[in-house]
Design an enzyme around this catalytic site. Structure first.
Site, PDB file in Angstrom:
ATOM      1  N   HIS A 158       0.828  -1.229   0.000  1.00  0.00           N
ATOM      2  CA  HIS A 158       0.000   0.000   0.000  1.00  0.00           C
ATOM      3  C   HIS A 158       0.855   1.270   0.000  1.00  0.00           C
ATOM      4  O   HIS A 158       0.323   2.363  -0.161  1.00  0.00           O
ATOM      5  CB  HIS A 158      -0.924   0.024   1.225  1.00  0.00           C
ATOM      6  CG  HIS A 158      -1.971  -1.059   1.214  1.00  0.00           C
ATOM      7  ND1 HIS A 158      -2.850  -1.228   0.171  1.00  0.00           N
ATOM      8  CD2 HIS A 158      -2.271  -2.036   2.127  1.00  0.00           C
ATOM      9  CE1 HIS A 158      -3.644  -2.269   0.437  1.00  0.00           C
ATOM     10  NE2 HIS A 158      -3.308  -2.775   1.612  1.00  0.00           N
ATOM     11  N   ASP A 283      -4.420 -12.808   3.111  1.00  0.00           N
ATOM     12  CA  ASP A 283      -5.759 -12.443   3.566  1.00  0.00           C
ATOM     13  C   ASP A 283      -6.819 -12.792   2.522  1.00  0.00           C
ATOM     14  O   ASP A 283      -8.005 -12.556   2.733  1.00  0.00           O
ATOM     15  CB  ASP A 283      -5.833 -10.966   3.988  1.00  0.00           C
ATOM     16  CG  ASP A 283      -5.032 -10.038   3.094  1.00  0.00           C
ATOM     17  OD1 ASP A 283      -4.533 -10.494   2.046  1.00  0.00           O
ATOM     18  OD2 ASP A 283      -4.911  -8.850   3.447  1.00  0.00           O
TER      19      ASP A 283
HETATM   20 ZN   LIG Z   1      -4.331  -7.195   2.514  1.00  0.00          ZN
END
Ligand SMILES: [Zn+2]
Length: 346
Positions: A158, A283
């Protein structure tokens, strides 16, 4: 399998709750320790500490002013946040801005895009060594290893050129890909399988025709990071077509997920890269607690074997970068299963 791990990750640790979210700070040191245990148990290879390649591979990706800010934000904000509390922004630059602040309160909002990447006393050191794990893994693959796994913590996908967010500070995948590009001159493909879109990596390479970025993730209409990850984001200038997104419904079946992965792998094959960097977030596994819609993709452990088979089928020297994955009880098993699968299908 080459495995890179630095114990410095443990210096970045908080029991903070995410402001505005009914969720704890899931990105905790126990994640890395669970992976270490599972790798040892699976006998995948010895864990090496990274070499120190210094600042050059980091400044090849991130802006110097952003790096200075990451190094100093915790100390600069002490009088305000007191004691051991982390530094977190409360004002963001949002859409449109006209002034770049030089003081720490404004800088927190200028250099971050959310509240999920607090700066703690040991954050810079942990992020620095996480990045060195990525560079060392890239160096091992450049020197002839087929696979090198960097147990990066904090994660990185990110983080953009001059912004942190989403538990990420330095973009380890981008740093590894850039190190490979610079040292070999060959094209590099990045495949991001984390449940969340790798917005930082996308932005870093958006206009770069020599790095292909492919991401499979939950649709940003319903899932973080919300403002990036659409199918129509395909790169710019000479790099149009070098950015490819597969936004998926959060309840996507294992079969449909593997079909999308097969499409991404076909695009990578067509790009003819010399190396693959895999942003491996776990995830996307169905047991993960982080997805906002009460469940992740419907991919189970046997699906992970198929993921490994499809990626290994590219027959590319591959750097595997640890990204997300927050089911601490199973995370180590997932990592070991993917790495074992990659080796088995080679
Ligand atoms: Zn993630």
């Amino acid at each position: 399998m080459e495995i890179l791990y630095s114990p410095h990750h443990a210096k970045h640790a908080t029991t903070l709750r995410l402001p505005g979210y009914p969720l704890p700070y899931f990105e905790i040191p126990a994640r890395a320790e669970a992976i270490v245990q599972a790798i040892r148990k699976a006998g995948l290879g010895k864990l090496d500490e990274p070499r120190d390649f210094g600042m050059a591979p980091i400044t090849d990706v991130h802006a110097p002013d952003f790096i200075r800010y990451l190094q100093t934000a915790y100390q600069s904000s002490r009088p305000f946040f007191e004691g051991t509390k982390p530094a977190i922004a409360d004002t963001f630059n949002g859409r449109g801005w006209r002034h770049k602040p030089t003081g720490w309160p404004g800088q927190l909002g200028y250099y971050s895009f959310d509240v999920a990447a607090a700066i703690l006393e040991g954050t810079w050191e942990a992020a620095y060594w996480s990045a060195q794990c990525a560079v060392t893994a890239a160096d091992r693959v450049r020197s002839g290893s087929r696979f090198a796994y960097a147990l990066c913590r904090p994660p990185g996908h990110h983080a953009a050129r001059d912004q942190h967010g989403g538990f990420c500070y330095l973009n380890n995948a981008a740093i590894a890909a850039t190190a490979l590009r610079r040292s070999t001159g060959q094209r590099v493909a990045i495949l991001d399988i984390d449940y969340h879109h790798g917005n930082g990596t996308q932005e870093i390479f958006y206009a770069d025709p020599d790095v292909l970025f492919c991401s499979l993730h939950a649709s940003p209409d319903a899932e973080y990071p919300f403002f990036w990850g659409g199918k129509e984001e395909r790169g710019e200038g000479e790099a149009i077509g070098c950015n490819r997104n597969w936004p998926l419904p959060h309840s996507v079946s294992e079969n449909d997920y593997l079909t999308a992965l097969g499409e991404a792998v076909a695009v990578i094959r067509e790009f003819k890269p010399g190396f693959l960097v895999l942003s491996a977030g776990f995830d996307f596994m169905e047991s993960d607690p982080v997805p906002l819609n009460g469940g992740s993709f419907r991919v189970g452990p046997s699906g992970l074997d198929s993921v490994a088979r499809i990626i290994a089928g590219l027959s590319l020297p591959t750097v595997i970068i640890q990204e997300g994955g927050y089911d601490v009880e199973r995370l180590g098993l997932y990592v070991a299963r993917l790495l074992t699968g990659l080796i088995r299908h080679t």
